[in-house]
Design a protein around this motif. Structure first.
Motif, PDB file in Angstrom:
ATOM      1  N   THR A  29       0.830  -1.211   0.000  1.00  0.00           N
ATOM      2  CA  THR A  29       0.000   0.000   0.000  1.00  0.00           C
ATOM      3  C   THR A  29       0.860   1.254   0.000  1.00  0.00           C
ATOM      4  N   LEU A  30       1.899   1.275   0.823  1.00  0.00           N
ATOM      5  CA  LEU A  30       2.777   2.445   0.873  1.00  0.00           C
ATOM      6  C   LEU A  30       3.507   2.651  -0.448  1.00  0.00           C
ATOM      7  N   LEU A  31       3.988   1.550  -1.033  1.00  0.00           N
ATOM      8  CA  LEU A  31       4.668   1.688  -2.325  1.00  0.00           C
ATOM      9  C   LEU A  31       3.733   2.237  -3.388  1.00  0.00           C
ATOM     10  N   THR A  32       2.493   1.736  -3.391  1.00  0.00           N
ATOM     11  CA  THR A  32       1.519   2.235  -4.368  1.00  0.00           C
ATOM     12  C   THR A  32       1.200   3.700  -4.116  1.00  0.00           C
ATOM     13  N   ALA A  33       1.028   4.042  -2.811  1.00  0.00           N
ATOM     14  CA  ALA A  33       0.705   5.435  -2.478  1.00  0.00           C
ATOM     15  C   ALA A  33       1.831   6.385  -2.859  1.00  0.00           C
ATOM     16  N   VAL A  34       3.068   5.924  -2.786  1.00  0.00           N
ATOM     17  CA  VAL A  34       4.205   6.772  -3.159  1.00  0.00           C
ATOM     18  C   VAL A  34       4.401   6.799  -4.663  1.00  0.00           C
ATOM     19  N   GLN A  35       4.183   5.672  -5.316  1.00  0.00           N
ATOM     20  CA  GLN A  35       4.470   5.571  -6.738  1.00  0.00           C
ATOM     21  C   GLN A  35       3.448   6.303  -7.593  1.00  0.00           C
ATOM     22  N   VAL A  36       2.174   6.255  -7.201  1.00  0.00           N
ATOM     23  CA  VAL A  36       1.135   6.877  -8.030  1.00  0.00           C
ATOM     24  C   VAL A  36       1.338   8.387  -8.163  1.00  0.00           C
ATOM     25  N   PRO A  37       1.572   9.148  -7.067  1.00  0.00           N
ATOM     26  CA  PRO A  37       1.829  10.594  -7.262  1.00  0.00           C
ATOM     27  C   PRO A  37       3.071  10.859  -8.102  1.00  0.00           C
ATOM     28  N   ARG A  38       4.079  10.045  -7.936  1.00  0.00           N
ATOM     29  CA  ARG A  38       5.291  10.237  -8.750  1.00  0.00           C
ATOM     30  C   ARG A  38       4.978  10.023 -10.232  1.00  0.00           C
ATOM     31  N   GLU A  39       4.225   8.972 -10.523  1.00  0.00           N
ATOM     32  CA  GLU A  39       3.877   8.707 -11.916  1.00  0.00           C
ATOM     33  C   GLU A  39       2.972   9.808 -12.469  1.00  0.00           C
ATOM     34  N   MET A  48      -5.353  13.830 -18.982  1.00  0.00           N
ATOM     35  CA  MET A  48      -4.286  13.478 -18.040  1.00  0.00           C
ATOM     36  C   MET A  48      -4.848  12.699 -16.848  1.00  0.00           C
ATOM     37  N   ARG A  49      -6.059  13.089 -16.391  1.00  0.00           N
ATOM     38  CA  ARG A  49      -6.677  12.347 -15.285  1.00  0.00           C
ATOM     39  C   ARG A  49      -7.020  10.922 -15.711  1.00  0.00           C
ATOM     40  N   ALA A  50      -7.471  10.770 -16.957  1.00  0.00           N
ATOM     41  CA  ALA A  50      -7.777   9.425 -17.439  1.00  0.00           C
ATOM     42  C   ALA A  50      -6.516   8.565 -17.493  1.00  0.00           C
ATOM     43  N   ARG A  51      -5.410   9.159 -17.945  1.00  0.00           N
ATOM     44  CA  ARG A  51      -4.153   8.412 -17.965  1.00  0.00           C
ATOM     45  C   ARG A  51      -3.696   8.077 -16.544  1.00  0.00           C
ATOM     46  N   ALA A  52      -3.886   9.047 -15.614  1.00  0.00           N
ATOM     47  CA  ALA A  52      -3.522   8.768 -14.215  1.00  0.00           C
ATOM     48  C   ALA A  52      -4.402   7.671 -13.625  1.00  0.00           C
ATOM     49  N   ALA A  53      -5.711   7.696 -13.984  1.00  0.00           N
ATOM     50  CA  ALA A  53      -6.608   6.644 -13.475  1.00  0.00           C
ATOM     51  C   ALA A  53      -6.193   5.276 -13.995  1.00  0.00           C
ATOM     52  N   ARG A  54      -5.835   5.219 -15.277  1.00  0.00           N
ATOM     53  CA  ARG A  54      -5.361   3.942 -15.821  1.00  0.00           C
ATOM     54  C   ARG A  54      -4.071   3.505 -15.142  1.00  0.00           C
ATOM     55  N   LEU A  55      -3.227   4.486 -14.834  1.00  0.00           N
ATOM     56  CA  LEU A  55      -1.979   4.158 -14.146  1.00  0.00           C
ATOM     57  C   LEU A  55      -2.263   3.586 -12.754  1.00  0.00           C
ATOM     58  N   VAL A  56      -3.210   4.225 -12.046  1.00  0.00           N
ATOM     59  CA  VAL A  56      -3.577   3.704 -10.721  1.00  0.00           C
ATOM     60  C   VAL A  56      -4.171   2.307 -10.842  1.00  0.00           C
ATOM     61  N   GLN A  57      -5.036   2.146 -11.851  1.00  0.00           N
ATOM     62  CA  GLN A  57      -5.655   0.833 -12.041  1.00  0.00           C
ATOM     63  C   GLN A  57      -4.604  -0.227 -12.336  1.00  0.00           C
ATOM     64  N   GLN A  58      -3.651   0.129 -13.204  1.00  0.00           N
ATOM     65  CA  GLN A  58      -2.587  -0.823 -13.500  1.00  0.00           C
ATOM     66  C   GLN A  58      -1.741  -1.122 -12.262  1.00  0.00           C
ATOM     67  N   VAL A  93      -2.720  -0.995  -9.145  1.00  0.00           N
ATOM     68  CA  VAL A  93      -3.505  -1.859  -8.248  1.00  0.00           C
ATOM     69  C   VAL A  93      -3.512  -3.291  -8.757  1.00  0.00           C
ATOM     70  N   ILE A  94      -3.681  -3.444 -10.064  1.00  0.00           N
ATOM     71  CA  ILE A  94      -3.708  -4.800 -10.630  1.00  0.00           C
ATOM     72  C   ILE A  94      -2.368  -5.494 -10.424  1.00  0.00           C
ATOM     73  N   TYR A  95      -1.281  -4.766 -10.708  1.00  0.00           N
ATOM     74  CA  TYR A  95       0.044  -5.357 -10.519  1.00  0.00           C
ATOM     75  C   TYR A  95       0.299  -5.681  -9.040  1.00  0.00           C
ATOM     76  N   THR A  96      -0.164  -4.756  -8.173  1.00  0.00           N
ATOM     77  CA  THR A  96       0.030  -4.994  -6.738  1.00  0.00           C
ATOM     78  C   THR A  96      -0.751  -6.222  -6.284  1.00  0.00           C
ATOM     79  N   LEU A  97      -2.008  -6.340  -6.731  1.00  0.00           N
ATOM     80  CA  LEU A  97      -2.813  -7.510  -6.352  1.00  0.00           C
ATOM     81  C   LEU A  97      -2.217  -8.798  -6.909  1.00  0.00           C
ATOM     82  N   ALA A  98      -1.724  -8.719  -8.149  1.00  0.00           N
ATOM     83  CA  ALA A  98      -1.088  -9.911  -8.716  1.00  0.00           C
ATOM     84  C   ALA A  98       0.156 -10.295  -7.922  1.00  0.00           C
ATOM     85  N   LEU A  99       0.924  -9.271  -7.530  1.00  0.00           N
ATOM     86  CA  LEU A  99       2.115  -9.550  -6.728  1.00  0.00           C
ATOM     87  C   LEU A  99       1.733 -10.105  -5.359  1.00  0.00           C
TER      88      LEU A  99
END
Length: 485
Positions: A26-36, A175-185, A187-193
């Motif tokens: 969760t922390l990695l995702t929370a840090v990575q999404v704003p950076r992306e 840009m928000r749509a691209r950010a939403a897709r990035l968050v979705q990706q 989350v998917i990668y995190t859940l898969a991991l």
């Protein structure tokens, strides 16, 4: 929290590991999404700058020649024939302003017509004050027009002269749509991991907790007995848990050695007690037997007259009575019989020991407060207990001292106390005071207190002794509801 505290380690360690993995992800995702997201905005600005520089270089000639159609073609070409995903990275409109800040050409003439001023353009009204305040712009500068629009303004310069301005308008929705897709990706990668890591984490936690659980299970068996090494399934390793298992096995070995030694000591003590009992009984019986044999031998040599016969029979009778008393002391578990206990029995005991007390110059402080009605206790056995305690007190009390005797009813118990002013009994002797032949008085055979203890146990009562410098006291508590077996 109390439930988690009492949870078994086989679940606690895996759960903690799983929670740690979830928190980390969760922390990695929370840090990575704003950076992306910031990276997306920087990428958008860089692409806009490159596109704007390319267009401004090509728009110099149409601006000089006032070729509106050529300018329109140049502005329209980057936005034609692109899919939806590519459109998110491109501006929604390209507007070319002349030196007078009027629209010369745009990629959407219907919304951004020729000769229109910036204040009249939808979604571009916010750039007008800035553009008018800086007629000669030093370079590209991105502007946030509103929360949905991001504009990039670049000057069109030829030979150091600003011919106009090119405005690239970008929608922040893309840009928000691209950010939403990035968050979705993400989350998917995190859940898969997590789907891959969590089973491994749970298995690792179980493997980590297993040695501790086995050690705890082995320790839990100690209460019911000492488990054998073959019954223990402890991990053998060089870490702390392995060393704890080795120490636990060593402790069990030492406890088994101690238990075996205690059993051996107990058996030896029992054998020694039996030997002392047998020796004492033999001694107590041999003495009267020797006297009787001497009397019979004397009778054989000199007997014949009535006086000698009577003397011999009297000696034999006393010897047999002494043997009977000794044997009776060993048969204290015989079924009690006779009348119930009464106040007169204590008076009789007082009278019985008064002569010996007078002879030894010992006084009695007699406090017997019993009702006149009989008590549901066998008088014979209670008298024997009290008489043994009185005789023992007479043997231990120095001349001129006082023996205190108390008897009263306390609840459903008869309480009897005999306190003498004799010397202190050492603590090491108190634990063996009620054993047969444990006494060291020269006039006693050591059976009196043992007989008293056996009788009190038969009557389901309690007997205790307390000794200090002021004297020694025996306390007997007998239940009045005693039922014979």
């Amino acid at each position: 929290m109390l439930l988690l505290r009492d949870l078994s380690l086989r679940y606690k360690i895996p759960l903690r590991a799983v929670v740690l993995v979830l928190i980390t992800a969760t922390l990695l995702t929370a840090v990575q999404v704003p950076r992306e997201r910031d990276e997306l905005q920087r990428d958008l600005e860089e692409n806009a700058r490159l596109l704007g520089i390319t267009l401004t270089q090509n728009l110099v000639v149409p601006l000089i020649q006032d070729d509106v159609w050529r300018a329109f073609e140049l502005l329209r070409s980057p936005l034609s024939e692109v899919d939806d995903r590519a459109a998110e990275r491109l501006p929604f409109a390209l507007v070319l302003f002349d030196r007078d800040l009027r629209v010369m050409a745009s990629s959407d003439p219907a919304r951004y017509p020729v000769n229109a001023e910036p204040e009249a353009l939808p979604r571009f009204r916010g750039i007008a004050p800035w553009v008018r305040a800086s007629p000669t712009l030093p370079g590209a500068r991105p502007l946030v027009v509103d929360e949905n629009t991001l504009a990039l303004v670049l000057p069109v310069v030829a030979d150091g002269v600003t011919l106009g301005h090119l405005v690239l308008g970008y929608s922040r929705d893309g840009m928000r749509a691209r950010a939403a897709r990035l968050v979705q990706q993400s989350v998917i990668y995190t859940l898969a991991l997590l789907a891959l890591i969590l089973p491994l984490t749970w298995y690792w936690g179980q493997r980590t907790a297993r040695p501790l659980i086995k050690l705890a299970d082995g320790m839990a068996q100690v209460g019911a007995g000492l488990p054998e090494d073959a019954a223990l399934d402890l991990e053998e390793s060089g870490d702390e848990i392995g060393r704890a298992g080795v120490a636990f096995r060593r402790m069990l070995y030492e406890l088994r050695q101690k238990e075996a030694l205690e059993q051996e000591v107990m058996v030896n003590e029992r054998l020694a007690a039996v030997g002392r009992l047998a020796a004492g009984v033999a001694h107590e019986i041999n003495n009267p037997l020797g006297g009787m044999l001497n009397a019979v031998d004397t009778f054989k040599r000199y007997g014949g007259d009535a006086e000698q016969t009577a003397r011999t029979l009297s000696l034999i009778e006393r010897g047999l009575l002494q043997i009977r008393d000794t044997v009776s002391a060993l048969l204290v578990e015989a079924r009690p019989s006779g009348k119930p206990l009464s106040l007169q029995d204590f008076e009789d005991l007082h009278t019985l020991v008064s002569a010996d007390a007078h002879r030894q110059r010992v006084n009695f402080d007699w406090h017997v407060a019993l009702p006149d009605v009989p008590l549901p206790l066998p008088a014979t056995l209670v008298r024997q207990v009290v008489l043994n305690l009185l005789l023992n007190a007479l043997q231990s009390t120095p001349p001129g001292e006082i023996i205190t005797v108390c008897a009263h009813i306390t609840g459903e118990y008869l309480s009897i106390q005999v306190i003498n002013a004799g010397p202190l009994i050492p603590p090491e002797r108190l634990g063996h005071l009620f054993e047969p032949f444990a006494g060291d008085h020269p006039r006693g055979h050591g059976l009196g207190l043992w007989v008293s203890y056996q009788i009190v146990q038969q009557l389901r009562g309690q007997i205790a002794v307390d000794s200090d410098e002021s004297g020694t006291g025996f306390t007997v508590r007998l239940p009045l509801c005693h039922e014979e077996d």
